[in-house]
Design a protein around this motif. Sequence first.
Motif, PDB file in Angstrom:
ATOM      1  N   MET A 164       0.826  -1.209   0.000  1.00  0.00           N
ATOM      2  CA  MET A 164       0.000   0.000   0.000  1.00  0.00           C
ATOM      3  C   MET A 164       0.863   1.262   0.000  1.00  0.00           C
ATOM      4  N   ASN A 165       1.831   1.320   0.912  1.00  0.00           N
ATOM      5  CA  ASN A 165       2.694   2.508   0.983  1.00  0.00           C
ATOM      6  C   ASN A 165       3.606   2.625  -0.226  1.00  0.00           C
ATOM      7  N   MET A 166       3.926   1.491  -0.829  1.00  0.00           N
ATOM      8  CA  MET A 166       4.736   1.497  -2.045  1.00  0.00           C
ATOM      9  C   MET A 166       4.048   2.305  -3.141  1.00  0.00           C
ATOM     10  N   ALA A 167       2.751   2.052  -3.333  1.00  0.00           N
ATOM     11  CA  ALA A 167       2.000   2.760  -4.370  1.00  0.00           C
ATOM     12  C   ALA A 167       1.745   4.213  -3.990  1.00  0.00           C
ATOM     13  N   ILE A 168       1.333   4.443  -2.733  1.00  0.00           N
ATOM     14  CA  ILE A 168       0.990   5.803  -2.306  1.00  0.00           C
ATOM     15  C   ILE A 168       2.221   6.693  -2.249  1.00  0.00           C
ATOM     16  N   PRO A 185      13.463   6.536   5.426  1.00  0.00           N
ATOM     17  CA  PRO A 185      14.306   6.080   4.311  1.00  0.00           C
ATOM     18  C   PRO A 185      13.699   6.341   2.935  1.00  0.00           C
ATOM     19  N   THR A 186      12.371   6.156   2.804  1.00  0.00           N
ATOM     20  CA  THR A 186      11.748   6.362   1.492  1.00  0.00           C
ATOM     21  C   THR A 186      11.661   7.844   1.137  1.00  0.00           C
ATOM     22  N   PHE A 187      11.205   8.649   2.085  1.00  0.00           N
ATOM     23  CA  PHE A 187      10.976  10.067   1.789  1.00  0.00           C
ATOM     24  C   PHE A 187      12.251  10.907   1.814  1.00  0.00           C
ATOM     25  N   ALA A 188      13.285  10.458   2.505  1.00  0.00           N
ATOM     26  CA  ALA A 188      14.525  11.238   2.591  1.00  0.00           C
ATOM     27  C   ALA A 188      15.592  10.725   1.632  1.00  0.00           C
ATOM     28  N   PHE A 189      15.663   9.402   1.436  1.00  0.00           N
ATOM     29  CA  PHE A 189      16.719   8.813   0.602  1.00  0.00           C
ATOM     30  C   PHE A 189      16.364   8.835  -0.880  1.00  0.00           C
ATOM     31  N   ILE A 190      15.146   8.409  -1.222  1.00  0.00           N
ATOM     32  CA  ILE A 190      14.762   8.295  -2.631  1.00  0.00           C
ATOM     33  C   ILE A 190      14.782   9.645  -3.355  1.00  0.00           C
ATOM     34  N   PRO A 191      14.289  10.751  -2.735  1.00  0.00           N
ATOM     35  CA  PRO A 191      14.387  12.043  -3.444  1.00  0.00           C
ATOM     36  C   PRO A 191      15.829  12.434  -3.793  1.00  0.00           C
ATOM     37  N   ILE A 192      16.788  12.073  -2.942  1.00  0.00           N
ATOM     38  CA  ILE A 192      18.191  12.387  -3.234  1.00  0.00           C
ATOM     39  C   ILE A 192      18.655  11.610  -4.468  1.00  0.00           C
ATOM     40  N   LEU A 213      10.841  -0.056   1.797  1.00  0.00           N
ATOM     41  CA  LEU A 213       9.797  -0.301   2.796  1.00  0.00           C
ATOM     42  C   LEU A 213       9.810  -1.735   3.314  1.00  0.00           C
ATOM     43  N   SER A 214      10.254  -2.679   2.484  1.00  0.00           N
ATOM     44  CA  SER A 214      10.304  -4.068   2.934  1.00  0.00           C
ATOM     45  C   SER A 214      11.281  -4.244   4.092  1.00  0.00           C
TER      46      SER A 214
END
Length: 324
Positions: free
Chosen positions: A102-106, A241-248, A278-279
């Motif tokens: 769910m969070n993967m898609a959102i 990790p998703t919101f801080a790492f992926i945008p970089i 997320l996993s």
Amino acid sequence: MSELVSALVLKPDISKPRWDQSTFTGRAKHFFAVTSPLNLFHSDGTLDHFKTVVDDYKKGNFASSLTVSQLWKAKHVVDSAFHPVTEEKMFLIGRMSAQVPMNMAITGGMLTFYKSPSAVIFWQWLNQSFNAVVNYTNRSGESGSVSQLLGSYCAATGGALTAALGLNSLVKKAPPLIGRLVPFVAVCVANAINIPMMRSGELSKGIAIVNENGEVVGHSQKVARSAIAQVVISRIAMATPTFAFIPIVVNALERRPYFKANPRIFLPLQTALCGIVLSISTPVGCALFPQSTPVSLEQLEPELAHKIKNLSLPPKQLFCNKGL
């Protein structure tokens, strides 16, 4: 091949998790098993079967062919699908095992469509609506009235949208990377609003305090505040990790010629990266604090502590289910 339960002199104790929950490593192993998205593929019939296996085993009844691996698999699936206090089957998308898909898609949508106000409204609304379902499903056990829950949801979602749109307007002239980090800040703010609001009943009436046998001996507002704060920290840790790492990563990639020529690739790319991160971050975030949290008399309100100390059989240890 796993041993037969019937052949063991010392049989597994499934009244508690398989691994030591007083250590971070033990909690992480437990939540990697419980939050696995594979748990979502079990039908209601299979879930009920596993629940029967677990309940019968607790009463001392089990098939002679039952292996240790089968027993623990049943226990982990039951823990993933049934509430630990009410023992009710939890709403599918509200289970922690649904967090990754769910969070993967959102999250992929929020990270990709973060500039347009209409897109921000949709994705933040969707995210907070999903979070509200998760927060309610994984509450400590108490619930409020329908009107109270609806009011909490509206306030939490409104707060999240205000934070996201307000931050976007402030960073319009900032570097692109700063703009990409806005969803992260908005999610942090929203979690601090959403979780306490959806669990406001526990803040006003107190969280259930139980003894070593799981019997309720009182309700504490002080412990409720501490438990909900721990859940907020865990949820922010899951999202970081998703919101801080992926945008970089994406900010660096979008400068490359291939990605400039194919901007549509960012949605599937960010969604896939979210799934991978997320996993790991979901079970690790859940493991930061014990779910069944030990409570001392000093943490309770004086009148409740006095009442418990004066019981005919004072409990040796107190606990609360902090929720997830």
